[in-house]
Design a protein around this motif. Structure first.
Motif, PDB file in Angstrom:
ATOM      1  N   ARG A  63      -2.803 -64.316   9.356  1.00 29.48           N
ATOM      2  CA  ARG A  63      -3.897 -64.757   8.338  1.00 29.48           C
ATOM      3  C   ARG A  63      -5.174 -65.136   9.547  1.00 29.48           C
ATOM      4  O   ARG A  63      -6.171 -64.717   9.076  1.00 29.48           O
ATOM      5  CB  ARG A  63      -3.753 -66.032   7.577  1.00 29.48           C
ATOM      6  CG  ARG A  63      -2.539 -65.847   6.636  1.00 29.48           C
ATOM      7  CD  ARG A  63      -2.842 -64.601   5.651  1.00 29.48           C
ATOM      8  NE  ARG A  63      -3.908 -65.112   4.614  1.00 29.48           N
ATOM      9  CZ  ARG A  63      -4.549 -64.295   4.006  1.00 29.48           C
ATOM     10  NH1 ARG A  63      -4.076 -62.948   3.796  1.00 29.48           N
ATOM     11  NH2 ARG A  63      -5.508 -64.797   3.108  1.00 29.48           N
ATOM     12  N   THR A  72      -8.741 -63.534  13.471  1.00 33.22           N
ATOM     13  CA  THR A  72     -10.128 -63.420  13.932  1.00 33.22           C
ATOM     14  C   THR A  72     -10.744 -64.718  14.351  1.00 33.22           C
ATOM     15  O   THR A  72     -11.261 -64.913  15.446  1.00 33.22           O
ATOM     16  CB  THR A  72     -11.037 -63.047  12.859  1.00 33.22           C
ATOM     17  OG1 THR A  72     -10.923 -63.762  11.703  1.00 33.22           O
ATOM     18  CG2 THR A  72     -10.730 -61.541  12.424  1.00 33.22           C
ATOM     19  N   LYS A  73     -10.178 -65.762  13.842  1.00 32.37           N
ATOM     20  CA  LYS A  73     -10.895 -67.159  14.152  1.00 32.37           C
ATOM     21  C   LYS A  73      -9.767 -67.472  15.647  1.00 32.37           C
ATOM     22  O   LYS A  73     -10.734 -68.167  16.581  1.00 32.37           O
ATOM     23  CB  LYS A  73     -10.107 -68.035  13.306  1.00 32.37           C
ATOM     24  CG  LYS A  73     -11.183 -69.305  13.285  1.00 32.37           C
ATOM     25  CD  LYS A  73     -11.306 -69.914  11.824  1.00 32.37           C
ATOM     26  CE  LYS A  73     -12.657 -70.515  11.537  1.00 32.37           C
ATOM     27  NZ  LYS A  73     -12.875 -71.197  10.129  1.00 32.37           N
ATOM     28  N   LEU A 120     -11.843 -65.868  18.437  1.00 31.07           N
ATOM     29  CA  LEU A 120     -13.137 -66.564  18.588  1.00 31.07           C
ATOM     30  C   LEU A 120     -12.751 -68.001  19.395  1.00 31.07           C
ATOM     31  O   LEU A 120     -13.496 -68.177  20.181  1.00 31.07           O
ATOM     32  CB  LEU A 120     -13.936 -66.874  17.369  1.00 31.07           C
ATOM     33  CG  LEU A 120     -15.113 -67.704  17.375  1.00 31.07           C
ATOM     34  CD1 LEU A 120     -16.348 -66.784  17.774  1.00 31.07           C
ATOM     35  CD2 LEU A 120     -15.528 -68.118  15.849  1.00 31.07           C
ATOM     36  N   ILE A 167     -12.010 -67.182  22.924  1.00 31.88           N
ATOM     37  CA  ILE A 167     -13.298 -66.920  23.681  1.00 31.88           C
ATOM     38  C   ILE A 167     -13.945 -68.217  24.149  1.00 31.88           C
ATOM     39  O   ILE A 167     -14.431 -68.533  25.338  1.00 31.88           O
ATOM     40  CB  ILE A 167     -14.310 -66.121  23.099  1.00 31.88           C
ATOM     41  CG1 ILE A 167     -13.722 -64.640  22.714  1.00 31.88           C
ATOM     42  CG2 ILE A 167     -15.402 -65.775  23.891  1.00 31.88           C
ATOM     43  CD1 ILE A 167     -14.406 -63.852  21.785  1.00 31.88           C
ATOM     44  N   PHE A 168     -14.076 -68.973  23.235  1.00 29.27           N
ATOM     45  CA  PHE A 168     -14.867 -70.558  23.372  1.00 29.27           C
ATOM     46  C   PHE A 168     -14.261 -71.060  24.596  1.00 29.27           C
ATOM     47  O   PHE A 168     -14.985 -71.813  25.726  1.00 29.27           O
ATOM     48  CB  PHE A 168     -14.888 -71.541  22.164  1.00 29.27           C
ATOM     49  CG  PHE A 168     -15.850 -70.859  21.195  1.00 29.27           C
ATOM     50  CD1 PHE A 168     -16.582 -69.604  21.356  1.00 29.27           C
ATOM     51  CD2 PHE A 168     -16.147 -71.790  20.163  1.00 29.27           C
ATOM     52  CE1 PHE A 168     -17.543 -69.298  20.563  1.00 29.27           C
ATOM     53  CE2 PHE A 168     -17.152 -71.335  19.099  1.00 29.27           C
ATOM     54  CZ  PHE A 168     -17.780 -70.131  19.309  1.00 29.27           C
ATOM     55  N   THR A 201     -13.975 -69.566  28.120  1.00 28.70           N
ATOM     56  CA  THR A 201     -15.166 -69.704  28.847  1.00 28.70           C
ATOM     57  C   THR A 201     -15.287 -70.761  29.468  1.00 28.70           C
ATOM     58  O   THR A 201     -15.666 -71.083  30.638  1.00 28.70           O
ATOM     59  CB  THR A 201     -16.258 -69.269  27.981  1.00 28.70           C
ATOM     60  OG1 THR A 201     -15.962 -68.145  27.239  1.00 28.70           O
ATOM     61  CG2 THR A 201     -17.452 -69.255  28.647  1.00 28.70           C
ATOM     62  N   ILE A 241     -11.051 -63.193  28.119  1.00 23.80           N
ATOM     63  CA  ILE A 241     -12.240 -63.331  27.479  1.00 23.80           C
ATOM     64  C   ILE A 241     -12.622 -61.903  27.014  1.00 23.80           C
ATOM     65  O   ILE A 241     -13.167 -61.736  25.839  1.00 23.80           O
ATOM     66  CB  ILE A 241     -13.567 -63.897  28.357  1.00 23.80           C
ATOM     67  CG1 ILE A 241     -13.250 -65.290  28.468  1.00 23.80           C
ATOM     68  CG2 ILE A 241     -14.804 -63.722  27.527  1.00 23.80           C
ATOM     69  CD1 ILE A 241     -14.120 -65.773  29.730  1.00 23.80           C
ATOM     70  N   MET A 242     -12.486 -60.944  27.790  1.00 29.11           N
ATOM     71  CA  MET A 242     -12.831 -59.491  27.397  1.00 29.11           C
ATOM     72  C   MET A 242     -11.986 -59.081  26.393  1.00 29.11           C
ATOM     73  O   MET A 242     -12.133 -58.284  25.439  1.00 29.11           O
ATOM     74  CB  MET A 242     -12.811 -58.543  28.632  1.00 29.11           C
ATOM     75  CG  MET A 242     -13.886 -58.990  29.692  1.00 29.11           C
ATOM     76  SD  MET A 242     -14.005 -57.685  31.124  1.00 29.11           S
ATOM     77  CE  MET A 242     -15.723 -58.184  31.949  1.00 29.11           C
ATOM     78  N   SER A 298     -12.626 -60.740  23.063  1.00 28.99           N
ATOM     79  CA  SER A 298     -13.979 -60.337  22.380  1.00 28.99           C
ATOM     80  C   SER A 298     -13.730 -58.814  22.076  1.00 28.99           C
ATOM     81  O   SER A 298     -14.632 -58.326  21.019  1.00 28.99           O
ATOM     82  CB  SER A 298     -15.209 -60.488  23.568  1.00 28.99           C
ATOM     83  OG  SER A 298     -14.795 -59.666  24.563  1.00 28.99           O
ATOM     84  N   HIS A 299     -13.092 -57.833  22.753  1.00 31.96           N
ATOM     85  CA  HIS A 299     -12.871 -56.528  22.432  1.00 31.96           C
ATOM     86  C   HIS A 299     -11.957 -56.605  21.322  1.00 31.96           C
ATOM     87  O   HIS A 299     -12.222 -55.553  20.142  1.00 31.96           O
ATOM     88  CB  HIS A 299     -12.217 -55.847  23.507  1.00 31.96           C
ATOM     89  CG  HIS A 299     -12.482 -54.065  23.131  1.00 31.96           C
ATOM     90  ND1 HIS A 299     -11.188 -53.603  22.547  1.00 31.96           N
ATOM     91  CD2 HIS A 299     -13.418 -53.432  23.311  1.00 31.96           C
ATOM     92  CE1 HIS A 299     -11.749 -52.262  22.528  1.00 31.96           C
ATOM     93  NE2 HIS A 299     -12.915 -52.177  22.777  1.00 31.96           N
ATOM     94  N   LEU A 329     -11.921 -58.687  18.774  1.00 31.81           N
ATOM     95  CA  LEU A 329     -12.952 -59.028  17.773  1.00 31.81           C
ATOM     96  C   LEU A 329     -13.638 -57.826  17.340  1.00 31.81           C
ATOM     97  O   LEU A 329     -14.048 -57.442  15.898  1.00 31.81           O
ATOM     98  CB  LEU A 329     -13.884 -60.207  18.126  1.00 31.81           C
ATOM     99  CG  LEU A 329     -13.492 -61.616  17.659  1.00 31.81           C
ATOM    100  CD1 LEU A 329     -14.706 -62.628  18.240  1.00 31.81           C
ATOM    101  CD2 LEU A 329     -13.241 -61.847  16.294  1.00 31.81           C
ATOM    102  N   TYR A 330     -14.358 -57.179  18.262  1.00 28.95           N
ATOM    103  CA  TYR A 330     -15.088 -56.017  17.941  1.00 28.95           C
ATOM    104  C   TYR A 330     -14.241 -54.995  17.250  1.00 28.95           C
ATOM    105  O   TYR A 330     -14.713 -54.017  16.601  1.00 28.95           O
ATOM    106  CB  TYR A 330     -15.452 -55.513  19.595  1.00 28.95           C
ATOM    107  CG  TYR A 330     -16.357 -54.168  19.383  1.00 28.95           C
ATOM    108  CD1 TYR A 330     -17.581 -54.005  18.779  1.00 28.95           C
ATOM    109  CD2 TYR A 330     -15.673 -52.841  19.890  1.00 28.95           C
ATOM    110  CE1 TYR A 330     -18.020 -52.706  18.608  1.00 28.95           C
ATOM    111  CE2 TYR A 330     -16.353 -51.780  19.878  1.00 28.95           C
ATOM    112  CZ  TYR A 330     -17.659 -51.614  19.219  1.00 28.95           C
ATOM    113  OH  TYR A 330     -18.249 -50.613  19.266  1.00 28.95           O
ATOM    114  N   LEU A 373     -11.742 -55.009  15.453  1.00 27.89           N
ATOM    115  CA  LEU A 373     -11.572 -55.486  13.948  1.00 27.89           C
ATOM    116  C   LEU A 373     -12.862 -55.130  12.830  1.00 27.89           C
ATOM    117  O   LEU A 373     -12.664 -54.942  11.895  1.00 27.89           O
ATOM    118  CB  LEU A 373     -11.509 -57.100  13.881  1.00 27.89           C
ATOM    119  CG  LEU A 373      -9.973 -57.465  14.382  1.00 27.89           C
ATOM    120  CD1 LEU A 373      -9.893 -59.062  14.534  1.00 27.89           C
ATOM    121  CD2 LEU A 373      -8.888 -56.679  13.396  1.00 27.89           C
ATOM    122  N   ILE A 374     -14.012 -55.084  13.887  1.00 30.16           N
ATOM    123  CA  ILE A 374     -15.122 -54.649  12.964  1.00 30.16           C
ATOM    124  C   ILE A 374     -15.360 -53.177  12.810  1.00 30.16           C
ATOM    125  O   ILE A 374     -15.332 -52.732  11.741  1.00 30.16           O
ATOM    126  CB  ILE A 374     -16.564 -55.128  13.637  1.00 30.16           C
ATOM    127  CG1 ILE A 374     -16.572 -56.570  13.654  1.00 30.16           C
ATOM    128  CG2 ILE A 374     -17.840 -54.557  12.927  1.00 30.16           C
ATOM    129  CD1 ILE A 374     -17.855 -56.926  14.836  1.00 30.16           C
TER     130      ILE A 374
END
Lengths: 196, 196
Positions: free
Chosen positions: A109, A112-113, A116, A119-120, A123, A184-185, A188-189, A191-192, A194-195
């Protein structure tokens, strides 16, 4: 790839692209966990190598110039103490985040979060690890080469094993930083992907 | 997940979901550009403050113990030279990336990929800036406090202006690192908001 998408025929709009298969997301979490296990190993070994760096050398103590045994320990330098603290935090974080990644892989479920938040947090941990590696590296370089302008003498000609331990520990912290950049990559990839 | 996808009826595929409102994305790019202008200012001033840190002090030169004027410059320490190089790279990057952000704000086609590339590049620049700040900070701390174990004497009691310049430059590099972390968070949250 093209054979899986049927050709639009008779003026009918093509169907929307299918959502990314859950297998791919699970695969990304698997890579994530593997990278975090490597991160755990590199930070743990880095801390252990630094902590076990103690060496006793014979130093000419100034007033009488008599050789006396003097210890070199990582606790003698604030930069190396910070290095051990920072790498320990990163080591603890790698365990917690690997568990979080494993839990996210199980529940479909909140992917995506999770990416995110990864990544935070990655970093912030990257900044802590790289700052520690930088400060320890700056001090270790003075120990290795000295600085004639400020009159700081090199110490690695006496404390060779101590300096080898520090160099090994710094190399492992560099590996940990590279693993965090990859994490991190990857997030982020993910997340990308999923779009699109 | 299933409830968001409408059921296909009468063999006609549903229309694709509407694109995200461009106003919100343009707003995000505006914040991105503002942060990058701040990044440019902080890195530029940090480099200028470090480069103009030269100070001449009177030092007792060992053989005869006569006070002689001796310069302190950032080029005397490899860590500070690396600091200037790294912050210069970050300054140049802030200009290029602000321009890229401005161009991406104009064209509505490649938002997602721009955010992804920003995360990748900002992470690398963050690592470079933080490593430079760490190594310069480690060396500056020795200059401020010395290290009795290794016999490294402090120099900030003689070179006060020099050390103030280094402290100011380090503070600005810390600001630059925080701005880069905010930029990574902004880009990743923008990617996330395009999904949900």
């Amino acid at each position: 790839m093209e054979s899986t998408v049927p050709e639009p025929e008779k003026g009918v709009a093509p169907p929307p692209p299918p959502p990314p298969p859950p297998k791919s997301v699970a695969e990304r979490f698997l890579y994530d966990i593997i990278l975090r296990v490597w991160l755990f190993a590199s930070t743990l070994v880095s801390v252990l190598v630094m902590v076990t760096s103690k060496q006793t050398g014979l130093i000419l103590v100034p007033p009488l110039q008599i050789p006396q045994p003097v210890d070199a320990k990582f606790t003698h330098s604030p930069a190396l103490v910070y290095f051990v603290a920072a790498l320990s935090v990163a080591c603890l974080y790698s365990i917690i985040s690997a568990l979080a990644s494993f839990l996210a892989m199980s529940s479909p479920r909140h992917h995506t979060k999770t990416f995110l938040h990864f990544i935070f947090m990655d970093t912030l941990i990257l900044a802590i690890v790289v700052a520690a590696a930088g400060s320890a590296g700056g001090v270790a370089y003075i120990g290795l080469k000295g600085n004639s302008h400020t009159g700081w003498a090199k110490i690695c000609n006496v404390y060779d094993t101590f300096c080898e331990h520090i160099a090994g520990s710094l190399g492992l912290s560099l590996l940990a930083a590279i693993l965090l950049i990859f994490l991190i990559m990857l997030s982020s990839h993910s997340l990308y992907s999923l779009i699109s």
